[in-house]
Enzyme design. Sequence first.
Site, PDB file in Angstrom:
ATOM      1  N   LYS A  93       0.856  -1.184   0.000  1.00 53.40           N
ATOM      2  CA  LYS A  93       0.000   0.000   0.000  1.00 53.40           C
ATOM      3  C   LYS A  93       0.898   1.243   0.000  1.00 53.40           C
ATOM      4  O   LYS A  93       0.818   2.093   0.887  1.00 53.40           O
ATOM      5  CB  LYS A  93      -0.905   0.002   1.241  1.00 53.40           C
ATOM      6  N   HIS A 129       4.410  12.515  10.513  1.00 58.64           N
ATOM      7  CA  HIS A 129       3.660  12.403  11.766  1.00 58.64           C
ATOM      8  C   HIS A 129       4.210  11.280  12.644  1.00 58.64           C
ATOM      9  O   HIS A 129       4.461  11.468  13.842  1.00 58.64           O
ATOM     10  CB  HIS A 129       2.182  12.165  11.446  1.00 58.64           C
TER      11      HIS A 129
END
Length: 269
Positions: free
Chosen positions: A141, A152
């Site tokens: 993915k 993050h």
Amino acid sequence: MTGNKAVTTWQKIQLFYQNILENGDKRTDNWLLVYSPVPIICIFLCYLIIIWVGPKLMERRQPINLKPVLIVYNFAMVCLSTYMFYEFTASSWLAGYSLLCQPVDYSDSPLAMRMARVCWWFYFSKVIELSDTIFFILRKKNNQLTFLHVYHHGTMIFNWWAGVKYVAGGQSFLIGLINSLVHVVMYLYYGLAALGPSVSKYLWWKRYLTSLQLLQFFTVTIHTAYNLFADCDFPDSMNGVVLAYSLSLIVLFSNFYYHSYIVRKTKTT
């Protein structure tokens, strides 16, 4: 002259590093991954290497079916996030924390230590969450390996290393409390999605999950900005870092929201 200058520079580096080690919260120094920044830097470098090498190794391989792993992992993270939310809430409530200004209690009192421990668990959970990236790579993915995702995950471990090392408690509790609650919802969503199409068709509320994440960043920004300019006995340096970081997340998540839900909706209508 050059040699003396080099020695002086090296001595300054050593002194700076020694100050990092010795000026922390003595209560947390002996806890896992806290005393020195070196272990967490090594974890971060390994994380970057995996992001760089992983997709290349998976390029000619089939995606790995991680359904059982993802179900267990996501629901385990729901449980951990629920535990941390409860501990942040109970510790702050019982200690009479102020929402507007709360200095760090560096004592060894039971409530102060309870808050410090949940701060450590929150920090450690950010290390565990690096697994999210590895799962993306193994499942091929790669479109999920965005700058927002890597930024993050990669920066949170450093923010909370500093939090546990120097300010294990105080007003930083609100960040952990809010983020733990958001992660209960987030990992519940991903846990249900991992169950397959029979369940995922009911997960229409992903857009609202992103809105909830944005709401937490706005809340943290307002709270931190207030404390930065108020007369509060909490390090302004820490407030400044948190404020800059939360503003960066507002920009990045707003951009993600715009392209995922507004631009895409406009294209389909």
